[in-house]
Design a protein around this motif. Sequence first.
Motif, PDB file in Angstrom:
ATOM      1  N   TRP A  80       0.831  -1.200   0.000  1.00  0.00           N
ATOM      2  CA  TRP A  80       0.000   0.000   0.000  1.00  0.00           C
ATOM      3  C   TRP A  80       0.872   1.260   0.000  1.00  0.00           C
ATOM      4  O   TRP A  80       0.426   2.317  -0.436  1.00  0.00           O
ATOM      5  CB  TRP A  80      -0.934   0.032   1.207  1.00  0.00           C
ATOM      6  CG  TRP A  80      -1.929  -1.089   1.221  1.00  0.00           C
ATOM      7  CD1 TRP A  80      -2.027  -2.073   2.162  1.00  0.00           C
ATOM      8  CD2 TRP A  80      -2.963  -1.352   0.275  1.00  0.00           C
ATOM      9  NE1 TRP A  80      -3.052  -2.929   1.838  1.00  0.00           N
ATOM     10  CE2 TRP A  80      -3.644  -2.509   0.689  1.00  0.00           C
ATOM     11  CE3 TRP A  80      -3.375  -0.722  -0.903  1.00  0.00           C
ATOM     12  CZ2 TRP A  80      -4.719  -3.033  -0.021  1.00  0.00           C
ATOM     13  CZ3 TRP A  80      -4.443  -1.256  -1.606  1.00  0.00           C
ATOM     14  CH2 TRP A  80      -5.112  -2.396  -1.161  1.00  0.00           C
ATOM     15  N   LYS A  81       2.097   1.136   0.483  1.00  0.00           N
ATOM     16  CA  LYS A  81       3.008   2.281   0.559  1.00  0.00           C
ATOM     17  C   LYS A  81       3.894   2.410  -0.674  1.00  0.00           C
ATOM     18  O   LYS A  81       4.643   3.365  -0.793  1.00  0.00           O
ATOM     19  CB  LYS A  81       3.861   2.169   1.814  1.00  0.00           C
ATOM     20  CG  LYS A  81       3.027   2.260   3.072  1.00  0.00           C
ATOM     21  CD  LYS A  81       3.860   2.031   4.316  1.00  0.00           C
ATOM     22  CE  LYS A  81       2.932   2.048   5.519  1.00  0.00           C
ATOM     23  NZ  LYS A  81       3.496   1.448   6.677  1.00  0.00           N
ATOM     24  N   HIS A  82       3.810   1.445  -1.581  1.00  0.00           N
ATOM     25  CA  HIS A  82       4.632   1.469  -2.788  1.00  0.00           C
ATOM     26  C   HIS A  82       4.388   2.756  -3.559  1.00  0.00           C
ATOM     27  O   HIS A  82       3.261   3.273  -3.592  1.00  0.00           O
ATOM     28  CB  HIS A  82       4.299   0.258  -3.669  1.00  0.00           C
ATOM     29  CG  HIS A  82       5.215   0.079  -4.825  1.00  0.00           C
ATOM     30  ND1 HIS A  82       5.031   0.723  -6.017  1.00  0.00           N
ATOM     31  CD2 HIS A  82       6.345  -0.661  -4.965  1.00  0.00           C
ATOM     32  CE1 HIS A  82       5.992   0.401  -6.853  1.00  0.00           C
ATOM     33  NE2 HIS A  82       6.803  -0.447  -6.243  1.00  0.00           N
ATOM     34  N   LYS A  83       5.407   3.293  -4.211  1.00  0.00           N
ATOM     35  CA  LYS A  83       5.292   4.579  -4.915  1.00  0.00           C
ATOM     36  C   LYS A  83       4.235   4.574  -6.014  1.00  0.00           C
ATOM     37  O   LYS A  83       3.678   5.617  -6.349  1.00  0.00           O
ATOM     38  CB  LYS A  83       6.641   5.004  -5.489  1.00  0.00           C
ATOM     39  CG  LYS A  83       7.167   4.119  -6.604  1.00  0.00           C
ATOM     40  CD  LYS A  83       8.521   4.621  -7.114  1.00  0.00           C
ATOM     41  CE  LYS A  83       9.067   3.706  -8.181  1.00  0.00           C
ATOM     42  NZ  LYS A  83       8.421   3.889  -9.473  1.00  0.00           N
ATOM     43  N   ASP A  84       3.910   3.415  -6.574  1.00  0.00           N
ATOM     44  CA  ASP A  84       2.893   3.339  -7.616  1.00  0.00           C
ATOM     45  C   ASP A  84       1.479   3.132  -7.058  1.00  0.00           C
ATOM     46  O   ASP A  84       0.509   3.204  -7.799  1.00  0.00           O
ATOM     47  CB  ASP A  84       3.212   2.210  -8.595  1.00  0.00           C
ATOM     48  CG  ASP A  84       4.483   2.479  -9.381  1.00  0.00           C
ATOM     49  OD1 ASP A  84       4.805   3.669  -9.608  1.00  0.00           O
ATOM     50  OD2 ASP A  84       5.168   1.501  -9.761  1.00  0.00           O
ATOM     51  N   VAL A  85       1.383   2.868  -5.761  1.00  0.00           N
ATOM     52  CA  VAL A  85       0.085   2.619  -5.142  1.00  0.00           C
ATOM     53  C   VAL A  85      -0.285   3.787  -4.215  1.00  0.00           C
ATOM     54  O   VAL A  85      -1.269   4.458  -4.429  1.00  0.00           O
ATOM     55  CB  VAL A  85       0.068   1.276  -4.370  1.00  0.00           C
ATOM     56  CG1 VAL A  85      -1.283   1.051  -3.707  1.00  0.00           C
ATOM     57  CG2 VAL A  85       0.423   0.128  -5.294  1.00  0.00           C
ATOM     58  N   ARG A  86       0.456   3.977  -3.172  1.00  0.00           N
ATOM     59  CA  ARG A  86       0.346   5.085  -2.213  1.00  0.00           C
ATOM     60  C   ARG A  86      -0.938   5.142  -1.393  1.00  0.00           C
ATOM     61  O   ARG A  86      -1.000   5.831  -0.396  1.00  0.00           O
ATOM     62  CB  ARG A  86       0.562   6.438  -2.897  1.00  0.00           C
ATOM     63  CG  ARG A  86       1.917   6.639  -3.468  1.00  0.00           C
ATOM     64  CD  ARG A  86       2.107   8.009  -4.077  1.00  0.00           C
ATOM     65  NE  ARG A  86       1.021   8.510  -4.883  1.00  0.00           N
ATOM     66  CZ  ARG A  86       0.840   8.258  -6.172  1.00  0.00           C
ATOM     67  NH1 ARG A  86       1.680   7.492  -6.809  1.00  0.00           N
ATOM     68  NH2 ARG A  86      -0.175   8.776  -6.827  1.00  0.00           N
ATOM     69  N   SER A  87      -2.000   4.485  -1.821  1.00  0.00           N
ATOM     70  CA  SER A  87      -3.274   4.591  -1.119  1.00  0.00           C
ATOM     71  C   SER A  87      -4.163   3.395  -1.449  1.00  0.00           C
ATOM     72  O   SER A  87      -4.133   2.893  -2.567  1.00  0.00           O
ATOM     73  CB  SER A  87      -3.965   5.883  -1.547  1.00  0.00           C
ATOM     74  OG  SER A  87      -5.302   5.895  -1.120  1.00  0.00           O
ATOM     75  N   LYS A  88      -4.971   3.002  -0.481  1.00  0.00           N
ATOM     76  CA  LYS A  88      -5.919   1.914  -0.721  1.00  0.00           C
ATOM     77  C   LYS A  88      -7.001   2.321  -1.708  1.00  0.00           C
ATOM     78  O   LYS A  88      -7.657   1.475  -2.292  1.00  0.00           O
ATOM     79  CB  LYS A  88      -6.551   1.471   0.601  1.00  0.00           C
ATOM     80  CG  LYS A  88      -5.579   0.762   1.511  1.00  0.00           C
ATOM     81  CD  LYS A  88      -6.234   0.315   2.791  1.00  0.00           C
ATOM     82  CE  LYS A  88      -5.239  -0.404   3.664  1.00  0.00           C
ATOM     83  NZ  LYS A  88      -5.847  -0.876   4.919  1.00  0.00           N
ATOM     84  N   SER A  89      -7.184   3.601  -1.904  1.00  0.00           N
ATOM     85  CA  SER A  89      -8.213   4.065  -2.837  1.00  0.00           C
ATOM     86  C   SER A  89      -7.696   4.213  -4.269  1.00  0.00           C
ATOM     87  O   SER A  89      -8.450   4.580  -5.161  1.00  0.00           O
ATOM     88  CB  SER A  89      -8.789   5.400  -2.362  1.00  0.00           C
ATOM     89  OG  SER A  89      -7.795   6.395  -2.361  1.00  0.00           O
ATOM     90  N   ASN A  90      -6.436   3.895  -4.483  1.00  0.00           N
ATOM     91  CA  ASN A  90      -5.846   3.980  -5.826  1.00  0.00           C
ATOM     92  C   ASN A  90      -6.055   2.653  -6.554  1.00  0.00           C
ATOM     93  O   ASN A  90      -5.116   1.912  -6.819  1.00  0.00           O
ATOM     94  CB  ASN A  90      -4.361   4.336  -5.739  1.00  0.00           C
ATOM     95  CG  ASN A  90      -3.738   4.525  -7.103  1.00  0.00           C
ATOM     96  OD1 ASN A  90      -4.421   4.564  -8.125  1.00  0.00           O
ATOM     97  ND2 ASN A  90      -2.422   4.621  -7.135  1.00  0.00           N
ATOM     98  N   CYS A  91      -7.281   2.378  -6.905  1.00  0.00           N
ATOM     99  CA  CYS A  91      -7.638   1.100  -7.541  1.00  0.00           C
ATOM    100  C   CYS A  91      -6.865   0.851  -8.832  1.00  0.00           C
ATOM    101  O   CYS A  91      -6.527  -0.285  -9.151  1.00  0.00           O
ATOM    102  CB  CYS A  91      -9.127   1.060  -7.830  1.00  0.00           C
ATOM    103  SG  CYS A  91     -10.164   1.278  -6.378  1.00  0.00           S
ATOM    104  N   LEU A  92      -6.598   1.921  -9.568  1.00  0.00           N
ATOM    105  CA  LEU A  92      -5.930   1.783 -10.865  1.00  0.00           C
ATOM    106  C   LEU A  92      -4.520   1.215 -10.752  1.00  0.00           C
ATOM    107  O   LEU A  92      -3.993   0.687 -11.736  1.00  0.00           O
ATOM    108  CB  LEU A  92      -5.887   3.140 -11.571  1.00  0.00           C
ATOM    109  CG  LEU A  92      -7.245   3.637 -12.057  1.00  0.00           C
ATOM    110  CD1 LEU A  92      -7.159   5.100 -12.469  1.00  0.00           C
ATOM    111  CD2 LEU A  92      -7.757   2.785 -13.189  1.00  0.00           C
TER     112      LEU A  92
END
Length: 163
Positions: A138-150
């Motif tokens: 969830w902390k990965h630079k491409d994710v950053r948030s649980k709401s970043n479904c894409l």
Amino acid sequence: MNLPYRPMALILVAVSFFAIVLGRAQAGGGHFYTPVADAVVKEECASCHLAFSPAMLPASSWKRMMGDLQNHFGEDTSVDAATAAAITAYLTANAADTGGRNFSSKLLRGVSFASAPQRITELPKWVDEHGKVPAWEWKHKDVRSKSNCLACHRDAERGYYDE
């Protein structure tokens, strides 16, 4: 000479087409939610995050969310009254418990519509399906948030949440 085979070829093409379309619609099992079709909702909501399908929450959640845009998950996302009313009308008309049912019942199983959370990521089904994701991802630079479904669901904008 080929005339007897032409109807059979057309039937095979049609069957193949519908198999592909139906297969895609069922991709991910119960992971398809009709994407946002309203231009105003897309413009206002998708300017900061994925414009989440209204079918992912009941109308009561959307009403509470739209009623407190000055504190939209820590951000002031206020819009003029007419825009807020138009967005609210669209979200509630297509919410899980109104027009946007599709696979909503699976996502909202066991959730009281009257007290449903405003965060999709707090729904028990979402938590259950994403509980296996390690915290570091969830902390990965491409994710950053649980709401970043894409970040994980590349077709989320089109309503498909299969991996």
